[in-house]
Design an enzyme around this catalytic site. Structure first.
Site, short mmCIF file in Angstrom:
data_model
loop_
_atom_site.label_atom_id
_atom_site.label_comp_id
_atom_site.label_asym_id
_atom_site.label_seq_id
_atom_site.Cartn_x
_atom_site.Cartn_y
_atom_site.Cartn_z
N THR A 183 0.67 -1.52 0.00
CA THR A 183 0.11 -0.08 0.10
C THR A 183 0.79 1.64 0.09
O THR A 183 2.46 0.99 -0.05
CB THR A 183 -0.87 0.01 1.34
OG1 THR A 183 -1.56 -0.81 1.33
CG2 THR A 183 -1.67 1.11 1.12
N ASP A 214 -8.43 0.15 5.44
CA ASP A 214 -8.74 1.08 6.94
C ASP A 214 -8.46 1.99 5.91
O ASP A 214 -8.43 3.17 6.08
CB ASP A 214 -7.38 1.10 7.73
CG ASP A 214 -6.38 0.59 7.84
OD1 ASP A 214 -5.84 -0.12 6.21
OD2 ASP A 214 -5.53 1.70 7.71
N1 ASP Z 1 -4.01 -1.12 4.85
C1 ASP Z 1 -4.91 -1.51 3.43
C2 ASP Z 1 -5.61 -2.09 4.39
O1 ASP Z 1 -5.83 -3.10 4.92
C3 ASP Z 1 -3.30 -3.11 3.03
C4 ASP Z 1 -2.18 -2.37 3.37
O2 ASP Z 1 -1.87 -1.69 4.28
O3 ASP Z 1 -1.38 -3.08 3.19
O4 ASP Z 1 -6.74 -3.15 3.31
#
Ligand code: ASP
Length: 317
Positions: A183, A214
């Site tokens: 991300t 999130d």
């Molecule tokens: N926070 C992201 C989610 O839960 C995933 C990530 O940060 O890799 O969709």
């Protein structure tokens, strides 16, 4: 006479947190990440130095990372249980607390730009799936063929989970082989003193039921006010329940914690107790840079108020 000193600018970014181990990395892949992070930082920093807004800097920075197949955002996003790419993004600006977000879009090349359109050209904060794409069409966004997002590595990652444990949802970096992605997020302070924070993701591998993490949730994955700006990466369910991004800003605003202490309290205290993996980057109104994570690594970098550039990947430097 002294020249009037230029107002301070700073920028900090992440490219995802997780089980990123030096032992599993090749020098070529490590170098590719360093170059991509450097390019992203320099893109945003140039805008800030020319007097541009932190919002433009964050958008341009994130677009470079969405366009890179190295990260789990835009091109290179992870796959859902059904083998699709569903993208989430959000952005927030400190001076008027305006915010925009999109969730579960699958035809938008740069979701961060659509999130900002929601902020500037709609009465809403969060739009999802077909509705968000209908809005995109009205705003003259080009819709791309979902094939654009395909990368072989991500596809193989989904096939592996489906075989091993079809009910498991996985952080993009938690399969610590040699080519993992993450991300992305950026937080910037501009010469006018405005902080913008933005985050963009493909979510978690093997997500289903239109699961939203999130990243597009204001207060969880992204937050900016006049005290601080935050972008998060990690297991989204925990970040939503802990209201991570807002919680850190609240500690800075109401308790007078430094942004680094505030983040460590939440990431290495509260989240660890809950069992949530991940990290955050951010900065405060004076441009103090913060990075905090409870995983073995997080792709991250910053250019501080003095122009010093830092790029790091692992927990142990
Ligand atoms: N926070 C992201 C989610 O839960 C995933 C990530 O940060 O890799 O969709």
């Amino acid at each position: 006479m002294d020249k009037p000193s230029k107002a301070k600018t700073a920028i900090v970014i992440h490219g995802g947190a997780g089980t990123i181990l030096k032992s599993k990395m090749t020098p070529e892949i490590e170098q590719a990440y360093i170059e991509a992070l450097k390019h992203a930082l320099k893109t945003g920093h140039a805008i800030l130095e020319q007097g541009g807004s932190s919002t433009d800097a964050v958008k341009a920075t994130i677009v470079t990372m969405e366009d890179s197949p190295l990260f789990n955002a835009g091109k290179g996003a992870v796959f859902t249980h059904e083998g699709k790419n569903e993208l989430d993004a959000s952005i927030m600006v400190s001076d008027d607390l305006s915010a925009g977000a999109v969730a579960g879009v699958s035809h938008i090349k740069n979701p961060i730009l659509l999130a900002d359109k929601v902020r500037t050209d709609s009465k809403h904060v969060l739009m999802a799936r077909e509705g968000a794409e209908e809005f995109a069409k009205e705003q003259d966004f080009e819709l791309v063929d979902p094939k654009y997002f395909f990368t072989q590595n991500r596809w193989d990652q989904l096939q592996k989970i489906l075989k091993e444990d079809p009910d498991k949802m996985q952080l993009s970096e938690d399969e610590a082989k040699n080519s993992k992605f993450g991300t992305v997020g950026a937080v910037a302070l501009d010469q006018a003193g405005v902080i913008t924070a933005g985050t963009s993701t493909g979510g978690m591998t093997n997500k289903r039921y239109a699961r939203i993490g999130d990243s597009p949730i204001i207060g969880a994955g992204t937050y900016a006010n006049s005290h601080c700006g935050i972008s998060a990466t990690g297991h989204g369910e925990y970040f939503i329940r802990a209201a991570v991004a807002y919680d850190i800003c609240a500690l800075v605003e109401y308790k007078g914690e430094s942004i680094q202490n505030a983040a460590d309290i939440v990431i290495n205290g509260k989240l660890v107790k809950m069992g949530g993996d991940g990290g955050v980057v951010g900065l405060d109104k004076d441009g103090n840079i913060m990075m905090s994570f409870n995983t073995p690594g997080m792709y991250r970098g910053s250019i501080d108020v003095d122009g010093n550039i830092t790029i790091e990947i692992y927990q142990d430097k």
